[in-house]
Enzyme design. Structure first.
Site, PDB file in Angstrom:
ATOM      1  N   CYS A 187      -6.176   1.777   5.842  1.00 10.85           N
ATOM      2  CA  CYS A 187      -6.477   0.306   6.044  1.00 10.85           C
ATOM      3  C   CYS A 187      -6.055   0.022   7.809  1.00 10.85           C
ATOM      4  O   CYS A 187      -5.125   0.770   7.995  1.00 10.85           O
ATOM      5  CB  CYS A 187      -6.396  -0.853   5.175  1.00 10.85           C
ATOM      6  SG  CYS A 187      -4.522  -1.265   5.217  1.00 10.85           S
ATOM      7  N   GLU A 242       1.018   3.864   1.758  1.00 10.79           N
ATOM      8  CA  GLU A 242       1.321   4.261   3.264  1.00 10.79           C
ATOM      9  C   GLU A 242       2.788   3.568   3.537  1.00 10.79           C
ATOM     10  O   GLU A 242       3.628   3.903   4.004  1.00 10.79           O
ATOM     11  CB  GLU A 242       0.358   4.159   4.166  1.00 10.79           C
ATOM     12  CG  GLU A 242      -0.728   4.913   3.762  1.00 10.79           C
ATOM     13  CD  GLU A 242      -2.037   3.914   3.499  1.00 10.79           C
ATOM     14  OE1 GLU A 242      -1.410   3.210   2.289  1.00 10.79           O
ATOM     15  OE2 GLU A 242      -3.399   3.918   3.800  1.00 10.79           O
ATOM     16  N   CYS A 285      -2.232  -0.407   7.391  1.00 11.14           N
ATOM     17  CA  CYS A 285      -1.551   0.867   7.437  1.00 11.14           C
ATOM     18  C   CYS A 285      -1.451   1.576   8.754  1.00 11.14           C
ATOM     19  O   CYS A 285      -0.532   2.179   9.102  1.00 11.14           O
ATOM     20  CB  CYS A 285      -2.077   1.376   6.140  1.00 11.14           C
ATOM     21  SG  CYS A 285      -1.599   0.910   4.682  1.00 11.14           S
ATOM     22  N   HIS A 332       1.056  -1.124   0.052  1.00 11.22           N
ATOM     23  CA  HIS A 332      -0.117   0.015   0.087  1.00 11.22           C
ATOM     24  C   HIS A 332       1.028   1.086   0.126  1.00 11.22           C
ATOM     25  O   HIS A 332       2.184   1.066   0.552  1.00 11.22           O
ATOM     26  CB  HIS A 332      -0.817  -0.065   1.263  1.00 11.22           C
ATOM     27  CG  HIS A 332      -1.923  -0.955   1.274  1.00 11.22           C
ATOM     28  ND1 HIS A 332      -3.100  -1.049   2.049  1.00 11.22           N
ATOM     29  CD2 HIS A 332      -2.249  -1.870   0.417  1.00 11.22           C
ATOM     30  CE1 HIS A 332      -3.772  -2.011   1.728  1.00 11.22           C
ATOM     31  NE2 HIS A 332      -3.573  -2.745   0.816  1.00 11.22           N
TER      32      HIS A 332
END
Lengths: 144, 144
Positions: free
Chosen positions: B76, B48, B79, B46
């Site tokens: 999410c 992040e 993260c 992801h």
């Protein structure tokens, strides 16, 4: 779980928090590693994340639907979510982690409505050995 | 947030779910990237996580206590936990994510007793642009 424990021992020898993980698929080990957050300067380098990345890279697939994960400590919330995203089939873990766990404690991620896949969960495997290893590690660090 | 949006646009062009993230410290961008889960075959890639890993690697420090994270979508749960572990100072995000978010939805990780550092949180920045980008992406994917 013996292999996961040996990865946890190896992590302790490297000065890492001793947690080890092994991914098994069709009776074969597809990835094994221990925590490497210090070595890699990477807060995401937990044992579970490392084996998920390794297996996905080797198999050429983001998702590991037929794989079972053995890990010596209850996964944290970050790892629980990664386990869900990777569609891991079964999760076997050793010691409980009331302070940082995200499976049976805290966020209990697999029970959230934002969790779209949960593995079958088996806890308490080799729990005593896994917990002792962590206890010894933190005692040694405090007294050094 | 404009930079994060441009990373999200770039992710969409690569066929990735369009989310972008930027880490800023002392007024300078220390990492910027977009979602690369498909490209890397890695469910943890992801935006992040990628910027946290990049910045930590560049700065030679696991923890990024002085850094602020701009991300186009509510992080999410995975993260959110990584943001906590990295000791990010402030989190600015765009669109809300009721289905997968882990900040204002579901696990609400920063409110858990197992969360040992929470950033200051600012939501709704460039929310419309970030949400529209995601909506267009998923509509295009469904109709293709």
């Amino acid at each position: 779980m013996d292999l996961a424990l040996s990865e946890a021992h190896a992590a302790a020898k490297r000065g890492e928090v001793p947690v080890g993980a092994v991914l098994v698929q069709d009776g074969a080990v597809i990835a094994r590693d221990g925590n490497r957050t210090r070595e890699y300067n990477d807060v995401t380098a937990h044992a579970e994340i490392l084996v998920i990345r390794q297996a996905a890279s080797r198999l050429g697939s983001e998702r590991l639907g037929g794989a079972d994960l053995y890990v010596t400590l209850e996964p944290c919330t970050m790892c629980a979510a990664a386990i869900s995203f990777a569609r891991i089939r079964r999760l076997y873990y050793g010691a409980e982690d009331p302070k940082g766990g995200g499976v049976a404690h805290g966020a209990q991620f697999f029970r959230q409505p934002t969790c779209h896949h949960a593995p079958e969960i088996y806890s308490g495997l080799a729990e005593r050995d896994a917990a002792l290893l962590l206890k010894d590690f933190f005692q040694a660090r405090r007294s050094s």
